[in-house]
Scaffold this motif. Sequence first.
Motif, PDB file in Angstrom:
ATOM      1  N   LEU A  25      64.085 -16.597  76.368  1.00 30.97           N
ATOM      2  CA  LEU A  25      63.664 -16.356  75.151  1.00 30.97           C
ATOM      3  C   LEU A  25      63.007 -17.690  74.744  1.00 30.97           C
ATOM      4  N   GLY A  26      63.516 -18.846  75.695  1.00 27.21           N
ATOM      5  CA  GLY A  26      62.772 -20.878  74.633  1.00 27.21           C
ATOM      6  C   GLY A  26      61.593 -20.981  75.655  1.00 27.21           C
ATOM      7  N   LEU A  27      61.189 -19.561  77.079  1.00 25.17           N
ATOM      8  CA  LEU A  27      59.939 -19.844  77.540  1.00 25.17           C
ATOM      9  C   LEU A  27      59.074 -19.392  76.594  1.00 25.17           C
ATOM     10  N   PHE A  28      59.855 -18.281  76.248  1.00 23.70           N
ATOM     11  CA  PHE A  28      58.376 -17.040  75.103  1.00 23.70           C
ATOM     12  C   PHE A  28      58.377 -18.015  73.727  1.00 23.70           C
ATOM     13  N   ALA A  29      59.622 -19.057  73.061  1.00 19.14           N
ATOM     14  CA  ALA A  29      59.332 -19.063  72.035  1.00 19.14           C
ATOM     15  C   ALA A  29      58.240 -20.522  72.811  1.00 19.14           C
ATOM     16  N   ILE A  30      57.769 -21.091  73.404  1.00 23.73           N
ATOM     17  CA  ILE A  30      56.435 -22.713  73.568  1.00 23.73           C
ATOM     18  C   ILE A  30      55.446 -21.799  73.659  1.00 23.73           C
ATOM     19  N   PHE A  31      55.489 -20.373  74.573  1.00 21.74           N
ATOM     20  CA  PHE A  31      53.973 -19.880  74.550  1.00 21.74           C
ATOM     21  C   PHE A  31      53.814 -19.122  73.067  1.00 21.74           C
ATOM     22  N   ALA A  32      54.214 -18.429  72.246  1.00 21.41           N
ATOM     23  CA  ALA A  32      54.109 -18.883  70.812  1.00 21.41           C
ATOM     24  C   ALA A  32      53.296 -19.690  70.210  1.00 21.41           C
ATOM     25  N   ILE A  33      54.214 -20.929  70.228  1.00 21.64           N
ATOM     26  CA  ILE A  33      53.961 -22.342  69.764  1.00 21.64           C
ATOM     27  C   ILE A  33      52.657 -22.555  70.277  1.00 21.64           C
ATOM     28  N   ALA A  34      52.217 -22.432  71.923  1.00 15.23           N
ATOM     29  CA  ALA A  34      50.900 -22.682  72.070  1.00 15.23           C
ATOM     30  C   ALA A  34      49.947 -21.454  71.376  1.00 15.23           C
ATOM     31  N   GLU A  35      50.040 -20.466  70.823  1.00 15.89           N
ATOM     32  CA  GLU A  35      49.165 -20.205  70.476  1.00 15.89           C
ATOM     33  C   GLU A  35      49.201 -20.147  68.941  1.00 15.89           C
ATOM     34  N   ASP A  36      50.097 -21.180  68.619  1.00 13.08           N
ATOM     35  CA  ASP A  36      50.116 -20.924  67.006  1.00 13.08           C
ATOM     36  C   ASP A  36      50.958 -20.049  65.994  1.00 13.08           C
ATOM     37  N   ASP A  37      51.391 -19.953  66.705  1.00 13.60           N
ATOM     38  CA  ASP A  37      51.874 -18.268  66.093  1.00 13.60           C
ATOM     39  C   ASP A  37      54.098 -18.835  66.145  1.00 13.60           C
ATOM     40  N   LEU A  38      54.234 -19.738  65.121  1.00 13.68           N
ATOM     41  CA  LEU A  38      55.507 -20.123  64.362  1.00 13.68           C
ATOM     42  C   LEU A  38      56.543 -19.281  64.131  1.00 13.68           C
TER      43      LEU A  38
END
Length: 239
Positions: A25-38
């Motif tokens: 979940l943490g990994l995909f949260a970082i992916f979402a942050i990288a895509e600016d999907d806060l």
Amino acid sequence: MPRSHRIRRPLSWGVHLFTASGAVLGLFAIFAIAEDDLPLAALLMLAALVVDGLDGTLARAVGVSVHVPEIDGRRLDDIVDFLNFVIVPVVFIWSAQGVTHPGWLACPVLASAFGFSRCDAKTEDDFFLGFPSYWNILALYLWLMEIGPTAGTAWIVGLSAAVFVPIKYLYPTKVQPMGLRVALGIGAVAWCLVLVVCAVWADRGAPDGLVEASLVYPAWYLWLSFWRGGLYRPRTPDG
């Protein structure tokens, strides 16, 4: 091999897998942050928080240390927690422009590295010692409440220092009496659901006062911590 062990061993592995899923979940949260999907990152951070809130209780219920002794559940939990409570929220704060300079984000990373490594990170009466690195919660509120970078930096520096202040904070899943533990659990569920709503509505504006109302639960947690825990006083040899 006793039948109970044959059943509990796979259950214990399932609990370990549940704990480790927090890292995913943490990994995909970082992916979402990288895509600016806060908003999505916030939801994934909350999901990881739920996993962390449940896995310890499940581990004790199943007896993972007995049935899968080759895996250190505490170490696994610490690894996942350092990712989800420190690294992911720090990246989230950086993306949300919650600090005046990214260099300030070294403070929570360094403080929490020492905090997680302390032999006395948890007291003998089941409290956290020092601010327990709830950077994920801080990150969510800095974002949801649109706290400016100057104030955000002040919060980050202050709480980084608080990691080293010997104040006892409640360990919610071990607090006594059981009635208070249940009340904290029910409150945590309601609080988390409110934050889910706030995160989903973040781009459109959460209902008026909802974010502020959600602060009641962390305020209650802090009050209980200071009332029941307070300043840590090591036990002397004579008790």
